[in-house]
Design an enzyme around this catalytic site. Structure first.
Site, mmCIF file in Angstrom:
data_model
loop_
_atom_site.group_PDB
_atom_site.id
_atom_site.type_symbol
_atom_site.label_atom_id
_atom_site.label_comp_id
_atom_site.label_asym_id
_atom_site.label_seq_id
_atom_site.Cartn_x
_atom_site.Cartn_y
_atom_site.Cartn_z
ATOM 1 N N GLN B 126 2.255 4.757 -14.273
ATOM 2 C CA GLN B 126 1.354 5.291 -13.238
ATOM 3 C C GLN B 126 2.131 5.837 -12.048
ATOM 4 O O GLN B 126 2.763 5.060 -11.323
ATOM 5 C CB GLN B 126 0.431 4.150 -12.768
ATOM 6 C CG GLN B 126 -0.534 4.543 -11.674
ATOM 7 C CD GLN B 126 -1.331 3.347 -11.163
ATOM 8 O OE1 GLN B 126 -0.867 2.215 -11.191
ATOM 9 N NE2 GLN B 126 -2.543 3.598 -10.710
ATOM 10 N N GLY B 127 2.096 7.142 -11.839
ATOM 11 C CA GLY B 127 2.802 7.753 -10.713
ATOM 12 C C GLY B 127 1.871 8.005 -9.538
ATOM 13 O O GLY B 127 1.428 9.129 -9.329
ATOM 14 N N GLU B 244 -9.545 -0.128 -12.168
ATOM 15 C CA GLU B 244 -8.391 -1.019 -12.085
ATOM 16 C C GLU B 244 -8.771 -2.302 -11.362
ATOM 17 O O GLU B 244 -8.361 -3.388 -11.739
ATOM 18 C CB GLU B 244 -7.255 -0.302 -11.339
ATOM 19 C CG GLU B 244 -5.977 -1.113 -11.243
ATOM 20 C CD GLU B 244 -4.921 -0.459 -10.345
ATOM 21 O OE1 GLU B 244 -5.194 0.625 -9.795
ATOM 22 O OE2 GLU B 244 -3.848 -1.047 -10.200
ATOM 23 N N ASN B 383 -5.204 -5.884 -0.103
ATOM 24 C CA ASN B 383 -6.458 -6.547 0.239
ATOM 25 C C ASN B 383 -7.000 -6.108 1.603
ATOM 26 O O ASN B 383 -8.208 -6.149 1.827
ATOM 27 C CB ASN B 383 -6.277 -8.069 0.165
ATOM 28 C CG ASN B 383 -6.242 -8.534 -1.289
ATOM 29 O OD1 ASN B 383 -6.000 -7.723 -2.197
ATOM 30 N ND2 ASN B 383 -6.494 -9.812 -1.517
ATOM 31 N N GLU B 384 -6.105 -5.654 2.466
ATOM 32 C CA GLU B 384 -6.581 -5.081 3.724
ATOM 33 C C GLU B 384 -7.391 -3.810 3.441
ATOM 34 O O GLU B 384 -8.458 -3.594 4.032
ATOM 35 C CB GLU B 384 -5.399 -4.739 4.639
ATOM 36 C CG GLU B 384 -4.705 -5.953 5.265
ATOM 37 C CD GLU B 384 -3.668 -6.586 4.341
ATOM 38 O OE1 GLU B 384 -3.548 -6.173 3.168
ATOM 39 O OE2 GLU B 384 -2.975 -7.508 4.808
#
Lengths: 376, 397
Positions: B126-127, B244, B383-384
Site C-alpha cells: 500500500q503506497g 480497513e 486514533n486522533e
C-alpha cells in the site's frame, strides 16, 4: 525543611551532564550497543578514575566525597537523560549501598576499587519463579566448613557480563518465600562453579542468566543483615531507578514538544493541535510528579524500615504509572517514526518501559503499601 | 433477533472447524502464538489452502470469488480461524485493493487483477503515507505526470508494509497539483518491478523489518492501471480506509489473545498462587473482556447494518479506536506476565546453548511485541484522526 541542592551537588550534576553531553550522543550510544562488549569501557574509566564521579556517595575515609542518596539521585537522573548503559545502578548504588550498610573490612577492601573503576558489580537477586518478592529465593548457600556452597539460577542479571563481583541473594535455611534464611553474598564473578548465558536486553543493556553449580565461596562473602539488608538496598535501588526514570520522562517530554514544533500536518505544526497539546500537558504533569516522588523517596531512605518501605512503594507505583503515560504518549505523538530505531525517542520509551517493572510494578508496590499501612 | 446460532450455523461451524483441523499447514501451527516472524511462504501456504477451498475472500461478492456467507457465517469464520490460531492473511490484496478494484475498476482490471489476488499469485503493498503526509494524507506530493498512455511517477512513500515482498502496489499520486488537495489525486496500480522503484527497509523498535520506504524515480505506469477517474482517486482512498478500519478491530484475534493470557496466567506462579489469582491481574483480564465484548457487539451491529445495505461509515472509527486500544492492552498484560523475562532480547540469544533456555518461550517476544503494537493506534488513520472523523462526520461538529 530545605529542598535546595548544595553547591557541591550542583557542581556534580554539571560535571556529569557536561561529560555525557560530550560523549553520549545518540549515534555514539548506538555504536556502543552494537559493539561486541555492548559498551565502551573507556566511559566507565572516565566516570571513575578520571572524573572521580563514582566516589560521590562514599565516605571520605574510603576516598569518597561523603555524599549519599541525594548524590545517587542526581547521577541517576543525568544518566537517564542520555539512557546511559553504564553499570552505575548495580555497582555504585546497589553494590556500594550494601558495602556502606555493612561497613567493616569488606567495605574497606572493595569500595576503593569501585571509586577507582576497577570493580564493577552485578546484582543477582531475581529468579525465574520469583517475580518481585525478594524472599522468593530458591538459590541455596549451604554451609560447608568455613565457607558456603552456592547452587541455583539467577535470572536477568543486568551488567553481569561486565562484572568483577556478583552480589547474590541465596538461602542458608528456611523454605521458599520464608524471610528467615535469606542472605546476601558478595563474591568474585569468576568463582569456579559459576556459568553464564549472556544476552542483550530490550533496553540496550547486557545481562545474563547466572547459574551456580556447587560454587564454593569463603565465609566472609556473607554480608550480614539478611532480608532486611536486602530490602534496604533494593529500596535504595528502586528510588535510584525512579531518578533515572525522572531524567527519561524529561527527555520524552522535551523530545516530543520539539518534534511537534517541527512536524507539520494540515498546514501547521502539529503542536498547534489541542488534542496533542493536552497530551503533552499531561506528560509534563507526569514528569513533575515523577520528580517530586523521586525526591521524596530519596529523602526518606533513612527512616525506620516499615515507613521507608511504605514511602518507597508509593514512589515506585506513581513513577511506574507516570512512565507508562509519558512513554506511550511520546510514541503516539510522534506517530510511526516513534516506533522506529531511527529516533532516540523510541529508545527512551524502551528503557522507560523496563523501569516500569524493575523492582516491582505499580500493582506490586501498591499492594505492599496497602499491607504496610491499611488495616486488613 | 436472536443471539444463538441456528442448527445450520452450528453445522457450518463444525464444517469450518474440521476443515481447519485437517488442512491448516502443519508447519505453521503455533507460529502465531509464539510471535514468530512469518515469511512470505508462510503467509502464502495458508492463503493457497483457502484459495483451493474457495474460502480466501469471504467478504467479496460471489461474482468475484466471494463465498456468499451470511454475516453470521463470516463471524463464525473469523472466530474459528482465530481460535485455531491460524495466521492472518495479508490484507493488502484481499481486503484493501481487491474491494477497490471490484467496486471502481474497469472490466479489464477486474479480469486481470482479481483472480491473481485470490490465488495469491500477486503480493500487494500500500503506497499511501509519505514522509510529509501521515495523518494529513491528502497533502501527499508524489507526482504523476501524463506522458501519452503512461504516467511518469516521482516521489517517496513510507511505512509501506511488506513492500520487500510485493509484486504490485496501489499508490495514491497527485495528478493535478492545482486542484483542491483531495481533488487532484489518482489511484494507480503499480508493478513493483518497474524500473525506478527502490524499496529500503525501516527497522522498528522490536527489531522487525515490516515496513519500508519506497522511492519512485521516473516510474512509468500505464494509464490503464489507473482505477476510477483521473483526479478522483480520493474516492477510492476513502472507501478503502473505511473498509480497513472494520477489519482493524481484530475482535476474534483479541479474543484468542485473552484466552492465551488466561492459559499462561493460570500456570505462571505469583508466589504460591497462579498469577491469575492475583486480584490486580485478574481485574485487568476481566476489564479487557468487558471492553472486548462491547467491541464485539458493536462490530456485529455494524456488520448487520452492512448486510442491510449500509456501507461502513464513520462508525467504523469506533471499531478502529477500541480495537487498537484492546490490542495494545493485551501486549501490556503479556509483558506484565513476563516479569523479569521481559528483559532478554530474543534476537541476541546465542546459538549453541540448548540446555539453558532464557525464560519461557511465550515471554521471549513480550517486550518487542509490546513496542511494536504501539503502531495500532497510529496506523490506518491515527486514533486522533478517528476521533476527528467521529466529531465531524457523526456529530456534525
Amino acid at each position: 525543611m530545605d529542598l535546595s541542592f548544595t553547591e557541591t551537588q550542583d557542581m556534580l550534576r554539571d560535571t556529569l551532564a557536561r561529560f555525557l553531553a560530550d560523549t553520549y550522543d545518540f549515534e555514539t550510544r548506538k555504536k556502543m550497543l552494537a559493539s561486541p562488549e555492548g559498551r565502551d569501557p573507556g566511559i566507565w574509566r572516565a566516570l571513575s578514575s578520571e572524573l572521580g564521579l563514582t566516589s560521590a556517595p562514599f565516605a571520605e575515609e574510603h576516598g569518597g566525597m561523603g555524599g549519599g542518596a541525594i548524590e545517587n539521585m542526581i547521577m541517576m537522573e543525568e544518566l537517564g537523560k542520555v539512557i546511559a548503559i553504564e553499570p552505575w545502578l548495580q555497582t555504585v548504588v546497589i553494590g556500594g549501598g550494601a558495602l556502606k550498610a555493612v561497613g567493616g573490612a569488606v567495605a574497606d577492601a572493595v569500595i576503593p576499587g569501585i571509586i577507582a573503576g576497577d570493580t564493577t558489580i552485578a546484582f543477582a537477586y531475581a529468579e525465574p519463579q520469583g517475580r518481585y518478592n525478594l524472599a522468593d529465593i530458591g538459590t541455596t548457600a549451604k554451609a560447608d566448613g568455613a565457607g558456603y556452597v552456592l547452587n541455583g539460577h539467577k535470572a536477568s542479571v543486568y551488567a553481569a557480563p561486565w562484572a568483577t563481583h556478583l552480589l547474590v541473594t541465596a538461602r542458608t535455611g528456611g523454605s521458599r518465600r520464608e524471610r528467615a534464611g535469606v542472605e546476601l553474598f558478595l563474591i568474585d564473578a569468576n568463582s569456579p562453579g559459576i556459568s553464564r548465558r549472556d544476552y542483550a536486553t530490550v533496553d540496550g543493556f547486557r545481562a545474563s542468566e547466572v547459574y551456580f553449580e556447587n560454587c564454593a565461596i569463603p565465609g566472609d562473602a556473607l554480608l550480614p543483615g539478611g532480608i532486611d539488608l536486602i530490602e534496604r538496598i533494593v529500596d535504595e535501588a528502586t528510588v535510584a531507578v525512579c531518578a533515572e526514570g525522572s531524567g527519561i520522562a524529561r527527555k520524552l517530554l522535551e523530545g516530543t514538544v520539539e518534534y511537534t514544533k517541527q512536524r507539520k500536518q494540515f498546514g501547521q505544526p502539529i503542536g498547534k493541535f489541542q488534542a496533542l497539546q493536552h497530551r503533552m500537558a499531561d506528560m509534563l504533569i507526569e514528569a513533575e510528579q515523577i520528580a517530586s516522588m523521586t525526591l521524596m523517596g530519596t529523602l526518606r531512605l533513612n527512616i525506620p524500615a516499615a515507613e521507608r518501605k511504605a514511602a518507597v512503594s508509593l514512589v515506585k507505583a506513581k513513577v511506574s504509572r507516570g512512565l507508562k503515560i509519558a512513554g506511550q504518549s511520546a510514541v503516539q505523538t510522534h506517530g510511526g517514526i516513534g516506533i522506529t530505531m531511527e529516533l532516540a525517542i523510541g529508545h527512551y520509551f524502551k528503557r522507560a518501559t523496563m523501569i516500569e517493572s524493575q523492582f516491582g510494578t505499580a500493582d506490586y508496590h501498591l499492594e505492599r503499601y496497602e499491607a504496610l499501612t491499611l488495616p486488613a | 433477533m436472536d443471539l444463538e446460532f441456528s442448527p445450520e450455523d452450528i453445522a457450518f461451524r463444525d464444517e469450518v472447524r474440521t476443515f481447519i483441523a485437517e488442512n491448516y499447514p502443519a508447519e505453521l501451527r503455533g507460529k502465531q502464538d509464539e510471535g514468530d516472524e512469518l515469511s512470505k511462504e508462510d503467509f502464502l501456504s495458508w492463503h493457497k489452502v483457502l484459495y483451493k477451498k474457495g474460502w480466501v475472500a469471504p467478504a467479496w461478492p460471489v461474482e468475484y470469488g466471494g463465498t456468499g456467507w451470511t454475516v453470521t457465517q463470516r463471524y463464525i469464520w473469523s472466530e474459528e480461524t482465530a481460535r485455531a490460531d491460524c495466521i492472518r492473511l495479508m490484507p493488502f490484496g484481499l481486503t484493501m485493493v481487491g474491494p477497490v478494484i471490484y467496486t471502481f475498476g474497469t472490466p479489464e482490471q477486474k479480469a486481470k487483477f482479481l483472480p491473481r489476488i485470490l490465488s495469491g499469485e500477486d503480493w500487494w503493498c500500500q503506497g499511501y503515507s509519505e514522509p510529509g503526509s501521515g495523518s494529513d494524507l491528502a497533502s501527499l506530493r508524489t507526482r504523476a505526470v501524463r506522458d501519452g498512455d503512461h504516467y511518469i511517477v516521482n516521489g517517496q512513500k513510507t511505512w509501506t508494509t511488506m513492500a520487500q515482498h510485493a509484486d504490485w502496489g496501489f499508490f495514491l499520486v497527485r495528478t493535478n497539483p492545482d486542484a483542491k488537495q483531495q481533488e487532484g489525486i489518482s489511484f494507480l496500480l503499480v508493478d513493483m518491478k518497474t524500473p525506478g522503484i527502490e524499496v529500503r527497509p525501516i527497522i522498528t523498535l522490536g527489531g522487525e523489518h515490516e515496513v519500508n520506504e519506497v522511492f519512485l524515480e521516473d516510474v512509468r505506469v500505464p494509464v490503464e492501471n489507473r482505477v476510477y477517474e483521473e483526479d478522483k482517486g480520493w474516492t477510492c482512498a476513502k472507501f478503502l480506509l473505511a473498509h480497513e478500519r472494520v477489519g482493524i478491530a481484530g475482535v476474534a484475534a483479541s479474543k484468542r489473545g485473552i484466552e492465551r493470557i488466561r492459559q499462561i496466567a493460570a500456570n505462571e506462579l505469583d508466589g504460591e498462587k497462579p498469577l491469575l489469582a492475583n486480584p490486580f491481574f485478574r481485574r485487568k483480564v476481566a476489564e479487557l473482556e468487558m471492553d472486548l465484548t462491547a467491541l464485539e457487539y458493536t462490530e456485529l451491529r455494524t456488520l448487520a447494518g452492512e448486510a442491510a445495505g449500509k456501507g461502513p461509515g464513520a462508525e467504523s472509527s469506533v471499531l478502529k479506536i477500541k480495537g487498537s486500544e484492546i490490542q495494545q492492552r493485551l501486549t501490556e498484560l503479556t509483558l506484565e506476565m513476563a516479569g523479569h523475562y521481559g528483559a532478554p532480547y530474543f534476537r541476541s540469544f546465542g546459538e549453541g546453548d540448548n540446555e539453558h533456555g532464557i525464560g519461557p518461550a511465550w515471554a521471549n517476544r513480550a517486550a518487542p511485541t509490546y513496542f511494536n503494537t504501539r503502531k495500532t493506534t497510529i496506523y490506518g488513520g491515527s486514533n486522533e484522526i478517528q476521533r476527528n472523523i467521529i466529531a465531524k462526520m457523526v456529530l456534525g461538529l
